[in-house]
Scaffold this active site. Structure first.
Site, PDB file in Angstrom:
ATOM      1  N   ASP A 168       0.881  -1.171   0.000  1.00  0.00           N
ATOM      2  CA  ASP A 168       0.000   0.000   0.000  1.00  0.00           C
ATOM      3  C   ASP A 168       0.911   1.211   0.000  1.00  0.00           C
ATOM      4  O   ASP A 168       1.657   1.439   0.954  1.00  0.00           O
ATOM      5  CB  ASP A 168      -0.904  -0.004   1.249  1.00  0.00           C
ATOM      6  CG  ASP A 168      -1.956   1.110   1.196  1.00  0.00           C
ATOM      7  OD1 ASP A 168      -1.633   2.216   0.709  1.00  0.00           O
ATOM      8  OD2 ASP A 168      -3.088   0.879   1.653  1.00  0.00           O
ATOM      9  N   CYS A 227     -12.507  -9.359  -3.184  1.00  0.00           N
ATOM     10  CA  CYS A 227     -13.772  -8.996  -2.526  1.00  0.00           C
ATOM     11  C   CYS A 227     -13.856  -7.468  -2.470  1.00  0.00           C
ATOM     12  O   CYS A 227     -14.518  -6.918  -1.581  1.00  0.00           O
ATOM     13  CB  CYS A 227     -13.842  -9.573  -1.115  1.00  0.00           C
ATOM     14  SG  CYS A 227     -14.024 -11.356  -1.099  1.00  0.00           S
ATOM     15  N   ARG A 229     -13.403  -4.745  -5.722  1.00  0.00           N
ATOM     16  CA  ARG A 229     -14.130  -4.270  -6.894  1.00  0.00           C
ATOM     17  C   ARG A 229     -13.723  -5.080  -8.118  1.00  0.00           C
ATOM     18  O   ARG A 229     -12.523  -5.333  -8.323  1.00  0.00           O
ATOM     19  CB  ARG A 229     -13.814  -2.788  -7.178  1.00  0.00           C
ATOM     20  CG  ARG A 229     -14.640  -1.813  -6.344  1.00  0.00           C
ATOM     21  CD  ARG A 229     -16.130  -1.902  -6.702  1.00  0.00           C
ATOM     22  NE  ARG A 229     -16.947  -1.037  -5.889  1.00  0.00           N
ATOM     23  CZ  ARG A 229     -17.547  -1.391  -4.747  1.00  0.00           C
ATOM     24  NH1 ARG A 229     -17.413  -2.605  -4.269  1.00  0.00           N
ATOM     25  NH2 ARG A 229     -18.298  -0.538  -4.104  1.00  0.00           N
ATOM     26  N   GLU A 258     -21.615  -6.624 -13.240  1.00  0.00           N
ATOM     27  CA  GLU A 258     -22.455  -7.334 -12.265  1.00  0.00           C
ATOM     28  C   GLU A 258     -23.926  -7.230 -12.627  1.00  0.00           C
ATOM     29  O   GLU A 258     -24.387  -6.117 -12.930  1.00  0.00           O
ATOM     30  CB  GLU A 258     -22.222  -6.759 -10.863  1.00  0.00           C
ATOM     31  CG  GLU A 258     -20.827  -7.112 -10.358  1.00  0.00           C
ATOM     32  CD  GLU A 258     -20.560  -6.634  -8.925  1.00  0.00           C
ATOM     33  OE1 GLU A 258     -21.487  -6.148  -8.257  1.00  0.00           O
ATOM     34  OE2 GLU A 258     -19.411  -6.760  -8.494  1.00  0.00           O
ATOM     35  N   HIS A 277     -21.584 -10.582  -4.790  1.00  0.00           N
ATOM     36  CA  HIS A 277     -21.315  -9.308  -4.104  1.00  0.00           C
ATOM     37  C   HIS A 277     -21.977  -9.297  -2.718  1.00  0.00           C
ATOM     38  O   HIS A 277     -22.816  -8.447  -2.424  1.00  0.00           O
ATOM     39  CB  HIS A 277     -21.819  -8.127  -4.955  1.00  0.00           C
ATOM     40  CG  HIS A 277     -21.099  -6.844  -4.646  1.00  0.00           C
ATOM     41  ND1 HIS A 277     -20.790  -5.907  -5.580  1.00  0.00           N
ATOM     42  CD2 HIS A 277     -20.627  -6.327  -3.479  1.00  0.00           C
ATOM     43  CE1 HIS A 277     -20.172  -4.878  -5.023  1.00  0.00           C
ATOM     44  NE2 HIS A 277     -20.061  -5.111  -3.743  1.00  0.00           N
TER      45      HIS A 277
HETATM   46  N1  LIG Z   1     -17.525  -6.736  -1.494  1.00  0.00           N
HETATM   47  C1  LIG Z   1     -18.181  -5.810  -0.854  1.00  0.00           C
HETATM   48  O1  LIG Z   1     -19.366  -5.894  -0.616  1.00  0.00           O
HETATM   49  C2  LIG Z   1     -17.422  -4.624  -0.341  1.00  0.00           C
HETATM   50  C3  LIG Z   1     -17.800  -4.062   0.880  1.00  0.00           C
HETATM   51  C4  LIG Z   1     -17.084  -2.976   1.362  1.00  0.00           C
HETATM   52  C5  LIG Z   1     -16.027  -2.468   0.622  1.00  0.00           C
HETATM   53  N2  LIG Z   1     -15.711  -3.001  -0.573  1.00  0.00           N
HETATM   54  C6  LIG Z   1     -14.622  -2.449  -1.370  1.00  0.00           C
HETATM   55  O2  LIG Z   1     -13.404  -2.732  -0.683  1.00  0.00           O
HETATM   56  C7  LIG Z   1     -12.458  -1.731  -0.978  1.00  0.00           C
HETATM   57  C8  LIG Z   1     -11.645  -1.403   0.266  1.00  0.00           C
HETATM   58  O3  LIG Z   1     -12.487  -0.894   1.282  1.00  0.00           O
HETATM   59  P1  LIG Z   1     -11.868  -0.184   2.582  1.00  0.00           P
HETATM   60  O4  LIG Z   1     -13.022   0.208   3.423  1.00  0.00           O
HETATM   61  O5  LIG Z   1     -10.786  -0.991   3.160  1.00  0.00           O
HETATM   62  O6  LIG Z   1     -11.248   1.112   1.887  1.00  0.00           O
HETATM   63  P2  LIG Z   1     -10.098   2.060   2.436  1.00  0.00           P
HETATM   64  O7  LIG Z   1     -10.267   3.345   1.727  1.00  0.00           O
HETATM   65  O8  LIG Z   1     -10.086   2.053   3.925  1.00  0.00           O
HETATM   66  O9  LIG Z   1      -8.762   1.355   1.926  1.00  0.00           O
HETATM   67  C9  LIG Z   1      -8.319   1.368   0.625  1.00  0.00           C
HETATM   68  C10 LIG Z   1      -6.805   1.270   0.678  1.00  0.00           C
HETATM   69  O10 LIG Z   1      -6.323   1.088  -0.643  1.00  0.00           O
HETATM   70  C11 LIG Z   1      -5.093   1.738  -0.726  1.00  0.00           C
HETATM   71  N3  LIG Z   1      -4.741   1.969  -2.120  1.00  0.00           N
HETATM   72  C12 LIG Z   1      -5.240   2.900  -2.964  1.00  0.00           C
HETATM   73  N4  LIG Z   1      -4.646   2.802  -4.172  1.00  0.00           N
HETATM   74  C13 LIG Z   1      -3.756   1.764  -4.077  1.00  0.00           C
HETATM   75  C14 LIG Z   1      -2.858   1.176  -4.983  1.00  0.00           C
HETATM   76  N5  LIG Z   1      -2.718   1.627  -6.236  1.00  0.00           N
HETATM   77  N6  LIG Z   1      -2.111   0.130  -4.572  1.00  0.00           N
HETATM   78  C15 LIG Z   1      -2.225  -0.324  -3.290  1.00  0.00           C
HETATM   79  N7  LIG Z   1      -3.046   0.204  -2.369  1.00  0.00           N
HETATM   80  C16 LIG Z   1      -3.814   1.242  -2.767  1.00  0.00           C
HETATM   81  C17 LIG Z   1      -5.308   3.013   0.055  1.00  0.00           C
HETATM   82  O11 LIG Z   1      -4.089   3.601   0.468  1.00  0.00           O
HETATM   83  C18 LIG Z   1      -6.125   2.517   1.220  1.00  0.00           C
HETATM   84  O12 LIG Z   1      -5.299   2.217   2.322  1.00  0.00           O
HETATM   85  C19 LIG Z   1     -13.262  -0.548  -1.516  1.00  0.00           C
HETATM   86  O13 LIG Z   1     -12.974  -0.391  -2.871  1.00  0.00           O
HETATM   87  C20 LIG Z   1     -14.703  -0.939  -1.416  1.00  0.00           C
HETATM   88  O14 LIG Z   1     -15.450  -0.527  -2.495  1.00  0.00           O
HETATM   89  C21 LIG Z   1     -16.382  -4.075  -1.070  1.00  0.00           C
HETATM   90  O1  LIG Z   2     -24.316  -2.241  -1.007  1.00  0.00           O
HETATM   91  C1  LIG Z   2     -23.704  -3.314  -0.983  1.00  0.00           C
HETATM   92  O2  LIG Z   2     -24.113  -4.361  -0.500  1.00  0.00           O
HETATM   93  C2  LIG Z   2     -22.268  -3.351  -1.527  1.00  0.00           C
HETATM   94  C3  LIG Z   2     -21.379  -2.503  -0.709  1.00  0.00           C
HETATM   95  C4  LIG Z   2     -19.928  -2.537  -1.032  1.00  0.00           C
HETATM   96  O3  LIG Z   2     -19.605  -2.899  -2.304  1.00  0.00           O
HETATM   97  C5  LIG Z   2     -19.324  -1.208  -0.658  1.00  0.00           C
HETATM   98  O4  LIG Z   2     -18.550  -0.666  -1.430  1.00  0.00           O
HETATM   99  O5  LIG Z   2     -19.606  -0.755   0.461  1.00  0.00           O
END
Ligand SMILES: NC(=O)c1ccc[n+]([C@@H]2O[C@H](COP(=O)([O-])OP(=O)(O)OC[C@H]3O[C@@H](n4cnc5c(N)ncnc54)[C@H](O)[C@@H]3O)[C@@H](O)[C@H]2O)c1
Ligand SMILES: O=C(O)CC[C@@H](O)C(=O)O
Length: 526
Positions: A168, A227, A229, A258, A277
């Protein structure tokens, strides 16, 4: 009445703060269902299904805030929203634990063939030899993106006796040490990780981070997890490596498109496990995110500062409590300055002194500028678009931190410069007395900026104050408070009067005709 539209099945239990507020009407349904009244909504709450495009924003001219009940805001056109002055907020940590646990469940399921074993047994087979798994203990988990989810995941991996290598670019060595993980370059992570999981947003830099070239560097038998994007791992690039057996398995909760096509090639591989998802799909996470965005929208509609804006500097709950009184003060100062300085302005300088300098003052300056510009313009101005509107109008503004407190524990000083005149204001917040204006254009004064005000410049002569009282009395106007200030005896002086209700429009002219009164300005609705 403020109108709010809630889409995408956001959990109603969490929306109670909005649903219980008598000044808010909350409609629940899709954009299509309410297409005939999109123009009335001030707030829109969405999950990921509703696409908040520039076109949707255009159909909602009253919209002031879009709230995403979740983390990712890739379904919202941020540039278009920012340009329009629409605040975008999210619920950044409401689903962190659920998504972390889902990711961990995917990792455990993948290395122990749980989904495959389940479906095989359900189809009547007993194939123990085919599903020999891999232990997590002693293996290296490579985490790309050490934000909220990455961090929580690393704790769980350490508890399972795994080594954790993290990439990171924003992770400091100090933090990596505290979290007991190794901070490494991306290439090194590819070399050493037995399992690689991505937890970044999808950006130009992260799209296809794991592609044909980078997967080629990974260890034979590597497990890959997404998990976060769809698109961070290039779906097509996986195919040759699955075919060759280089990849041990893939777990996907998210997809480039999706839902994925029914005949999506990855769905045909036994080593690929998938969920639709579901990362954030727990009762707890859905309640958390709904409650977080409902609170944010309610705060916003009640003119309180919000905490998790994407297109504004954000602050934590603790910071918010500290900044709250100054937020109100800067709003009032911006409004007073704008109304006292009627001519064109080209420079606004804000200086913070005392305890305030420990806070993130950028939001206060934006708030002051929004309030300053609002009373001059016929367009939506808020903290989001205040910088770009100021730029468009040729107004430069800046802030500095200073040590000149003039005896106050905190002090905000603002100077507004135009071609013809300059106007300055100082204010402070005192816990016992609330917000106070302590200096106005170089005159020491002390008043609580509230309600309808009258600012009078006059010569310090006997009888002026009495004459002002007489004129106002003749108009049946009751003075609530009155403060006077002067630089030297017999020189220039000012009065600041406050009233309980609005003043008649022509009162300035009447008062300006009184002897020794130089200038009168009404300052409304502070
Ligand atoms: N599957 C789901 O339902 C679900 C749920 C919640 C979040 N998410 C996704 O998970 C991802 C992470 O969520 P989070 O809450 O931890 O976010 P966050 O913002 O806390 O963390 C993201 C991290 O990515 C790092 N980052 C950015 N660009 C980077 C790169 N090029 N290389 C390496 N690291 C890099 C940032 O420095 C940061 O620490 C989000 O994109 C969110 O959309 C998915
Ligand atoms: O709404 C959802 O269930 C997906 C949420 C998740 O992808 C997020 O980025 O918080």
């Amino acid at each position: 009445m403020a109108y709010v539209l809630v889409t995408d099945g956001i959990k109603e239990d969490g929306l109670q703060p909005l649903l219980n507020e008598s000044t808010i009407q909350c409609d629940i349904g899709s954009l299509n269902e309410f297409s005939d009244r999109l123009n009335q909504y001030e707030a829109l709450l969405v999950r990921s299904a509703t696409k908040v495009t520039a076109e949707v924003l255009n159909q909602m001219p009253n919209l002031k805030i879009v709230a995403r009940a979740g983390v990712g805001v890739d379904n919202i056109d941020l540039d278009a929203a920012t340009k329009r002055g629409v605040i975008v907020v999210n619920a950044p940590d409401g689903n962190t634990i659920s998504t972390t646990e889902h990711t961990f469940a995917m990792i455990a399921s993948l290395v122990r063939n749980i989904p495959q074993g389940t479906s095989s047994l359900k189809s009547g087979k007993w194939m123990r030899k085919d599903y020999v798994g891999t232990e997590l203990y002693g293996k290296t988990l490579g985490i790309v993106g050490m934000g909220r989810i990455g961090t929580e995941l690393s704790r769980r991996a350490r508890a399972f006796g795994m080594n954790v290598a993290v990439f990171d670019p924003f992770l400091t060595n100090d933090r990596a040490q505290k979290l007991d993980v190794e901070s490494v370059e991306f290439d090194h992570l590819l070399d050493v990780a037995d399992i690689i999981t991505v937890h970044t947003p999808l950006t130009d830099k992260t799209r296809g981070l794991l592609n044909e070239e980078t997967i080629a560097r990974t260890k034979k038998g590597v497990f890959l997890i997404n998990c976060a994007r769809g698109g961070i791992i290039d779906e097509k690039a996986l195919i040759p490596y699955l075919d060759s057996g280089h990849i041990g398995g893939v777990a996907l909760d998210v997809f480039e498109s999706e839902p994925p096509e029914h005949n999506h090639p990855l769905l045909g591989y036994d080593q690929v496990i998938v969920t639709p998802h579901l990362g954030a799909s727990t009762k707890e996470a859905q309640l958390n995110v709904a409650a977080q965005v409902a609170d944010e929208v309610l705060y916003f509609l009640q003119d309180k500062p919000i905490r998790n804006a994407i297109n504004l500097p954000g602050f934590s709950k603790e910071e918010y409590e500290k900044i709250k009184p100054y937020y109100e003060l800067t709003r009032k100062m911006g409004s007073i300055l704008s109304q006292c300085m009627k001519s064109a302005v080209n420079l606004v300088e804000v200086s913070y002194a005392g305890k305030l300098t420990e806070l993130d003052t950028a939001i206060l300056t934006r708030n002051l500028m929004a309030s300053f510009l609002k009373s001059r313009l016929d367009t939506t101005v808020n903290e989001v678009n205040a910088p770009s509107i100021a730029r468009e109008r040729g107004i430069t503004y800046g802030e500095k931190h200073s040590s000149e407190t003039h005896g106050y524990s905190n002090l905000i000083s603002v100077t507004v410069q135009g071609d013809k005149e300059t106007f300055s204001l100082q204010g402070t917040y005192i816990k016992e007395y609330g917000d106070r204006i302590t200096q106005l254009n170089g005159f020491d004064i002390d008043f609580h900026p509230q309600g309808h005000l009258l600012y009078i410049q006059h010569n310090d002569r006997p009888g002026v104050i009495g004459n002002v009282g007489k004129v106002l009395g003749e108009h049946e106007i009751n003075i609530a408070t009155m403060q006077v200030g002067r630089k030297t005896a017999g020189g220039e002086a000012i009065m600041m009067l406050s009233f309980d209700s609005e003043l008649p429009k022509n009162i300035e002219e009447t008062l300006e005709s009184v002897q020794d009164i130089v200038k009168v300005e009404q300052i409304g609705g502070v």
